[in-house]
Design a protein around this motif. Sequence first.
Motif, PDB file in Angstrom:
ATOM      1  N   LEU A 150       0.812  -1.216   0.000  1.00 41.03           N
ATOM      2  CA  LEU A 150       0.000   0.000   0.000  1.00 41.03           C
ATOM      3  C   LEU A 150       0.847   1.269   0.000  1.00 41.03           C
ATOM      4  O   LEU A 150       0.314   2.371  -0.170  1.00 41.03           O
ATOM      5  N   PHE A 192      -8.987   0.291   5.730  1.00 38.14           N
ATOM      6  CA  PHE A 192      -8.757  -0.980   5.037  1.00 38.14           C
ATOM      7  C   PHE A 192      -9.416  -2.178   5.741  1.00 38.14           C
ATOM      8  O   PHE A 192      -9.153  -3.314   5.387  1.00 38.14           O
ATOM      9  N   ASP A 229      -6.988  -3.847  -3.464  1.00 35.24           N
ATOM     10  CA  ASP A 229      -7.029  -3.259  -4.806  1.00 35.24           C
ATOM     11  C   ASP A 229      -8.394  -2.629  -5.083  1.00 35.24           C
ATOM     12  O   ASP A 229      -8.474  -1.538  -5.672  1.00 35.24           O
ATOM     13  N   ILE A 239      -8.742   0.730  -3.408  1.00 34.98           N
ATOM     14  CA  ILE A 239      -7.942   1.757  -4.089  1.00 34.98           C
ATOM     15  C   ILE A 239      -8.586   2.156  -5.412  1.00 34.98           C
ATOM     16  O   ILE A 239      -8.723   3.344  -5.736  1.00 34.98           O
ATOM     17  N   ASN A 240      -9.040   1.165  -6.177  1.00 31.26           N
ATOM     18  CA  ASN A 240      -9.608   1.443  -7.500  1.00 31.26           C
ATOM     19  C   ASN A 240     -10.939   2.183  -7.426  1.00 31.26           C
ATOM     20  O   ASN A 240     -11.270   2.981  -8.313  1.00 31.26           O
ATOM     21  N   VAL A 257      -7.433   6.154  -7.205  1.00 31.65           N
ATOM     22  CA  VAL A 257      -6.049   6.523  -6.858  1.00 31.65           C
ATOM     23  C   VAL A 257      -5.135   5.344  -7.171  1.00 31.65           C
ATOM     24  O   VAL A 257      -5.589   4.289  -7.616  1.00 31.65           O
ATOM     25  N   THR A 258      -3.839   5.518  -6.947  1.00 28.70           N
ATOM     26  CA  THR A 258      -2.888   4.478  -7.339  1.00 28.70           C
ATOM     27  C   THR A 258      -2.209   3.770  -6.176  1.00 28.70           C
ATOM     28  O   THR A 258      -1.443   2.832  -6.394  1.00 28.70           O
ATOM     29  N   SER A 259      -2.453   4.214  -4.953  1.00 25.57           N
ATOM     30  CA  SER A 259      -1.807   3.565  -3.802  1.00 25.57           C
ATOM     31  C   SER A 259      -2.657   3.730  -2.557  1.00 25.57           C
ATOM     32  O   SER A 259      -3.558   4.578  -2.493  1.00 25.57           O
ATOM     33  N   GLY A 260      -2.337   2.926  -1.559  1.00 29.12           N
ATOM     34  CA  GLY A 260      -3.012   3.053  -0.274  1.00 29.12           C
ATOM     35  C   GLY A 260      -2.706   4.382   0.392  1.00 29.12           C
ATOM     36  O   GLY A 260      -3.558   4.948   1.096  1.00 29.12           O
ATOM     37  N   GLU A 267      -2.234   7.245  -1.149  1.00 28.97           N
ATOM     38  CA  GLU A 267      -3.108   8.246  -1.773  1.00 28.97           C
ATOM     39  C   GLU A 267      -4.549   8.072  -1.311  1.00 28.97           C
ATOM     40  O   GLU A 267      -5.276   9.056  -1.136  1.00 28.97           O
ATOM     41  N   LEU A 268      -4.977   6.833  -1.097  1.00 25.95           N
ATOM     42  CA  LEU A 268      -6.333   6.587  -0.611  1.00 25.95           C
ATOM     43  C   LEU A 268      -6.532   7.233   0.755  1.00 25.95           C
ATOM     44  O   LEU A 268      -7.556   7.874   1.015  1.00 25.95           O
ATOM     45  N   CYS A 269      -5.558   7.070   1.651  1.00 25.76           N
ATOM     46  CA  CYS A 269      -5.653   7.685   2.976  1.00 25.76           C
ATOM     47  C   CYS A 269      -5.716   9.202   2.868  1.00 25.76           C
ATOM     48  O   CYS A 269      -6.501   9.853   3.576  1.00 25.76           O
TER      49      CYS A 269
END
Length: 375
Positions: A253, A269, A293, A296-297, A301-304, A306-308
């Motif tokens: 992530l 998560f 995944d 995130i999708n 976004v492209t990573s955990g 960025e999700l946070c």
Amino acid sequence: MKNNTNKKSILLFEDDETVIRNLSAKIEKNLGATFELLVFPLNEKPKKNSGPFEDRLVSAMRDDVYKNVVLIVTDRDLSTQQWGGLSEAAVTRAAQEFGLPVACYRQAKLVPEERLRRIPGDGRIELPINDQEELARQVVLLAEGFVQLEDMLRLRPKTGKKGSKVAIADHQSPGMLLAEILQHPEAASHFDTYACGDQGAIAEILTMSAEDKAQFNKNDQRVLIVALGVWIADLVMQYPGVLLNEIAAASYLDIHPTDFRKEAVRNIFKEAEYKNLPFANPQQPMWWRHSLDDLINEVGVTSGLELCSSKGIKRLRFCPCSVDDKLHAGYYCMATDAPISAENSSGRVSWFPPGADLARLTKKTYRKLAPWIGA
């Protein structure tokens, strides 16, 4: 030796009286009301005193006291005088006669070379744990996991005879069966990339059942439960790919392991956590990779990390490579249990499952261990 017929049993093979006393006390502390611990009397001469050791064990284990055993736990280095040359291998072969899983441990501390020299898929669960408290917890988790797996398998509807509870014939691969049992059908194809010796028994049962449902019996079910359980506990949960442990998940992530332990981050998560399923350990949580995944999708976004950030959790650090902290990690070193980057690692180990694409070794460790690990 007495046996409570209402309880499932864990059977311990150990020849050191001090270890028996200390380990038994720690296991019993974790048992709860469902299980009991039995210690096989290796200090007594076998009643059957001729023939191969596994035959002597099989004869002894036919006693009613062992009828509720669900897991055998054995020291790999048995040296009992009363049973002569009895070995862990003989215990394993005897267990196979009863369709019982075997978990093995060592008294000596394992170095990375020894841990990685063992090829998984041999039908046994390795417990590379040097702390007896943790070993005791793992033993009970395994016993609970096999019982839970058996219950879940019984609950699956089976095509064919009305009212039957075992789902076997409708599955074209071991991965498909395991994914349905664990209620994550999306993981079926990924499970199948964890090819190993244990899958052979599963595939054979699937083929037999598809050809003739009437052939599937209680013994076949025991073989299937053991094969599935060993596959989950000794392979899928050990080599990050389908399931990720805490460090592997943080690395994947791109969240610093310390930050990943924060409650606010964990809550993001939590839907992806492997829980209430066989062998799940609340003290050592794991996560479904495909579910991570999906989370995130869904946000685009492209990573955990960025999700946070998109959820308002700022000032989190990226997950650094344990060799070069300027690099983002992304992978997991099987020897050091640390995040590692692609640039500083190698995944070319002959018996790492193909689906365990996040399992790697640092380049330094890889060069050091290459003669032992078949790289």
